[in-house]
Design an enzyme around this catalytic site. Sequence first.
Site, PDB file in Angstrom:
ATOM      1  N   CYS A   2      40.852  37.165  45.087  1.00 41.09           N
ATOM      2  CA  CYS A   2      41.125  35.743  45.271  1.00 41.09           C
ATOM      3  C   CYS A   2      40.092  35.110  46.201  1.00 41.09           C
ATOM      4  CB  CYS A   2      42.501  35.430  45.860  1.00 41.09           C
ATOM      5  SG  CYS A   2      43.840  36.217  44.968  1.00 41.09           S
ATOM      6  N   ARG A  27      35.468  35.755  42.683  1.00 42.67           N
ATOM      7  CA  ARG A  27      36.460  36.552  43.393  1.00 42.67           C
ATOM      8  C   ARG A  27      37.786  36.631  42.632  1.00 42.67           C
ATOM      9  NH1 ARG A  27      35.452  37.787  48.528  1.00 42.67           N
ATOM     10  NH2 ARG A  27      37.665  38.052  48.894  1.00 42.67           N
ATOM     11  N   TRP A  74      43.255  36.071  41.468  1.00 43.90           N
ATOM     12  CA  TRP A  74      43.208  37.242  40.589  1.00 43.90           C
ATOM     13  C   TRP A  74      44.522  37.962  40.833  1.00 43.90           C
ATOM     14  CZ3 TRP A  74      42.920  42.690  41.322  1.00 43.90           C
ATOM     15  CH2 TRP A  74      42.534  43.420  40.188  1.00 43.90           C
ATOM     16  N   ASN A 100      44.759  35.718  50.346  1.00 42.17           N
ATOM     17  CA  ASN A 100      44.010  36.738  49.617  1.00 42.17           C
ATOM     18  C   ASN A 100      44.408  38.077  50.212  1.00 42.17           C
ATOM     19  OD1 ASN A 100      41.985  38.317  48.423  1.00 42.17           O
ATOM     20  ND2 ASN A 100      40.489  37.760  49.986  1.00 42.17           N
ATOM     21  N   GLY A 101      44.904  39.003  49.369  1.00 42.97           N
ATOM     22  CA  GLY A 101      45.312  40.311  49.888  1.00 42.97           C
ATOM     23  C   GLY A 101      46.703  40.673  49.401  1.00 42.97           C
ATOM     24  N   GLU A 482      26.130  54.941  34.412  1.00 44.53           N
ATOM     25  CA  GLU A 482      26.047  53.517  34.754  1.00 44.53           C
ATOM     26  C   GLU A 482      25.785  52.680  33.503  1.00 44.53           C
ATOM     27  OE1 GLU A 482      26.964  51.667  36.935  1.00 44.53           O
ATOM     28  OE2 GLU A 482      25.773  49.858  36.820  1.00 44.53           O
ATOM     29  N   LYS A 486      28.199  49.591  32.195  1.00 43.70           N
ATOM     30  CA  LYS A 486      27.700  48.223  31.974  1.00 43.70           C
ATOM     31  C   LYS A 486      28.105  47.734  30.587  1.00 43.70           C
ATOM     32  CE  LYS A 486      27.022  46.981  35.093  1.00 43.70           C
ATOM     33  NZ  LYS A 486      27.074  47.706  36.302  1.00 43.70           N
ATOM     34  N   GLU A 489      32.034  47.147  30.300  1.00 46.57           N
ATOM     35  CA  GLU A 489      32.690  46.083  31.064  1.00 46.57           C
ATOM     36  C   GLU A 489      32.341  44.684  30.584  1.00 46.57           C
ATOM     37  OE1 GLU A 489      31.758  45.735  35.256  1.00 46.57           O
ATOM     38  OE2 GLU A 489      29.760  46.533  34.932  1.00 46.57           O
ATOM     39  N   HIS A 505      30.679  71.018  23.751  1.00 43.64           N
ATOM     40  CA  HIS A 505      31.972  71.541  24.203  1.00 43.64           C
ATOM     41  C   HIS A 505      33.109  70.594  23.846  1.00 43.64           C
ATOM     42  CE1 HIS A 505      29.936  74.841  26.111  1.00 43.64           C
ATOM     43  NE2 HIS A 505      29.076  73.973  26.624  1.00 43.64           N
ATOM     44  N   LYS A 604      35.003  40.241  40.863  1.00 47.45           N
ATOM     45  CA  LYS A 604      33.813  40.751  41.550  1.00 47.45           C
ATOM     46  C   LYS A 604      34.151  41.635  42.737  1.00 47.45           C
ATOM     47  CE  LYS A 604      29.425  41.063  42.417  1.00 47.45           C
ATOM     48  NZ  LYS A 604      28.705  42.043  41.576  1.00 47.45           N
TER      49      LYS A 604
HETATM   50  C1  F6R Z   1      30.644  47.130  37.921  1.00 45.28           C
HETATM   51  C2  F6R Z   1      30.951  46.725  39.276  1.00 45.28           C
HETATM   52  C3  F6R Z   1      32.038  47.422  39.988  1.00 45.28           C
HETATM   53  C4  F6R Z   1      31.719  47.541  41.481  1.00 45.28           C
HETATM   54  C5  F6R Z   1      32.911  48.119  42.231  1.00 45.28           C
HETATM   55  C6  F6R Z   1      32.610  48.306  43.696  1.00 45.28           C
HETATM   56  O1  F6R Z   1      29.552  46.430  37.416  1.00 45.28           O
HETATM   57  O2  F6R Z   1      30.357  45.838  39.816  1.00 45.28           O
HETATM   58  O3  F6R Z   1      32.299  48.676  39.431  1.00 45.28           O
HETATM   59  O4  F6R Z   1      30.604  48.364  41.633  1.00 45.28           O
HETATM   60  O5  F6R Z   1      34.015  47.286  42.089  1.00 45.28           O
HETATM   61  O6  F6R Z   1      32.276  47.097  44.290  1.00 45.28           O
HETATM   62  P1  F6R Z   1      31.518  47.059  45.664  1.00 45.28           P
HETATM   63  O7  F6R Z   1      30.159  47.633  45.445  1.00 45.28           O
HETATM   64  O8  F6R Z   1      31.480  45.628  46.054  1.00 45.28           O
HETATM   65  O9  F6R Z   1      32.300  47.912  46.618  1.00 45.28           O
END
Ligand code: F6R
Length: 609
Positions: A2, A27, A74, A100-101, A482, A486, A489, A505, A604
Site C-alpha cells: 500500500c 506499491r 494492495w 500500510n502493514g 531469473e 521475468k 510474472e 531426471h 512492487k
Molecule cells: C520480481 C521482483 C520480486 C522482488 C522481490 C523482493 O521481478 O521484483 O521478486 O525481487 O519481491 O523485493 P526486494 O528486492 O525489494 O526485497
Amino acid sequence: MCGIVGYIGPKQAAQFLIEGLKKLEYRGYDSAGIAVYDGSKINVEKSVGRLNVLEKKVEQIAPKGHVGIGHTRWATHGRPSDANSHPHTDCSGNFVVVHNGIIENYLHLKEKLIAKGHVFTSETDTEVLAHLVEEHYQGDFEAAVKKVLADVEGSYAMVFLSNYEPDKIICSKQDNPLVIGLGDGENFVASDIPAIINRTRKTYILSDGEMAIVTKDSVWVMNRQGVPVSKKVFEVHWDAEAAEKGGYEHFMIKEIYEQPKAIRETTAGRLAKDDSSIIFDELKWTKDDVAAIRKITIVACGTAYHAGIVGKYYLEQLARIPVEVDVASEFRYRSPLVDDKTLAIVISQSGETLDTLAALKEAKKLGARTLAITNVVGSSIAREADQVIYTQAGPEIAVASTKAYTTQLIGLLMVALYFAAFKGTLPEERIQAIIRGLKQLPSQAHEILEDVEAIKTFAKEYGFNEDVFFIGRSLDYAVALEGSLKLKEISYIHAEAYAAGELKHGTLALIIEGVPVIALATQRDVYEKTLSNIKEVKARDAVVIGIGMQGDEEIKKYVDHTILIPVTDKYLAPILAVIPLQLLAYYAAVTRGADVDKPRNLAKSVTVE
Ligand code: F6R
C-alpha cells in the site's frame, strides 16, 4: 504493501493526494481513496480498481479543502472492494485513517470494540485503528493516537486526520516506510520519496516507533512515549525525471535501458584506477574479521534471491567461503544454523520487504554479522543491517525488477573480490582481469540494448506459447531462474528453469515438438555438457534459442536461433546474459497485451508476510 500520502497547507489537498498516489501506485493498485477536510467535516472518496477510477470520481466531485490523506491499496485483510478501500472511518465519521502493514492483534481488538458498541463496515484490520482512536478520544487527538499505538501489535505506517483538530495530521510507523516532505508553509506525508519530489526535496525519514504531528508550518517528531526526537533533514538528490517514464512506453523497458548507467554508477569509485582492488569506503572489515567468517548465509526474496544464487558462486569460488542461500520467508522457520561466525547478507531492492527484514532481524538475534545490499537509502533494511552497500540503480518503479538485479550481481561480485583480496584466494592478475571486465560492462550492456530486433521477433513468434523452458549449468542455471521468473510474472506464460543436467531426471518428459527452450551456454567450463543437454531437447523437437558469447560458432549448429552477448569474463556473463532474457519477457508481455508495469496480483514492495 500500500501507498500512503498526506497534505496540509494552503493548496487544494486533493490535487497533491492524487498526484502523490500516482507515484506510489507501484506499491499497490487494487483500490484507492482520499479523505479531505472541507472546513466543516471530512469527506471520503474511495473506489475499487486502479487509481484512474478514483481520479475520475475526484475530478467530478472536486473536493475542496487544505488538509487530506490518501491511500492506494494492495489487499491483505479483505478482498479488494469499495468498503475495504482506505481511508477508514470510525462510527462518528470524526476520525479517518490510512494504513500500510498488518495489525496482527486486530481480531482481538475488533471483538472488544464491537462489544463496546462500535459498528464495523469493512473486513480490514485497518478499521480497528479508526474505532480505537474514537474510543480513546477525550478532547486530545494526539493523546488518543498515542493510546492507539500502545494497543496495536504488528507492522504499520499510519496517518490520521480528525474533524476535531483539522489543523494537523498525525502519523506513525513501525516496520513500514514513512517520510515527511518539508515544504514552505505546507507539509507532506508519503510512504516513499517519489510521491513528494515534485513538491519538495527536504524530508524527514521516520524511524520505527516514531510519531509525528504535522501542521502546515511545523513537524514535531517524538517517540511513542512522547519524548521529542530531533530529526536531521534528509535532502533528496534524485532527479525528478528519474522517477518518471521519460519517453519509454513502460517503466520496465526504461529501466532495462538504464542498466548501463546503473552499472556504471554502482561501480563508480569502487574500482581502483589501476584495477588492483575493490574500494568499499563504507565497509570497515579487517583481515581478521574476514578470516573469522566461517559461513555466509544469503537471504532474499524473488529476483533478489536469484541474485543471491549467483552470489553463492561468486563468494564460494572467488573468496572460498561456504555460502547458503535462503528464501527469506523460509529462513526464520527452519532453525537456521547461524552464529557469530556467520555473515548474513540480505539483498533487497526496496529495503522494505518484510520477510527479508524479518530474516535480517533473526540473523542478528542469532549473533550473525549482517550486511545489506539494497537500492534504497535509509530504507528499513539499510537501517537494520550492521553494514550496507547501496546499489546505485536509481528508483525502480516497474514491478518486475531488472536494473536492481544486475546491480545486485555487481554488488555481490565486488564483495566476493573484496573478501578474496583479504583472504588471498585469488591471484592478483585474476582480480585485475575481473575488474577490467567490470569497467567494460556498461558499454557491453549498451551494445546488447542497441540490437533488439531478433529478440522482438522471437517474442512475437513464441509469445503465445503455453510453456517455455530455460536451461543452463552453473552460473547459467542461476540466470535461467531469473529469466523464467521475468517471463512468468509479466507475460503469464508458464516458464520453468532447470539445471540442464537435471532434465533427464524428469522434466525431459515435458519437452515435446515445438516447445521453446532457452538454453544458456556462456560458461566455458561446462560448455560441452550444456551442448549435450541442448542436443537432448533438440532430439525431442524442441525449438531452441541458444544464448552464448560472440564468436561461438559451435552453438549455432545445434540450436534454431542464437543470441550472442559480448565476450566477457565468466563471472560477468550473468550480468550480460540476463539482459536478452529481460527483453524477451518484456516483448512477450507486450505481444500479449499484458499490463507490463503492473502485473496481475503483484506489487512492487511486499511489506507483508
Ligand atoms: C520480481 C521482483 C520480486 C522482488 C522481490 C523482493 O521481478 O521484483 O521478486 O525481487 O519481491 O523485493 P526486494 O528486492 O525489494 O526485497
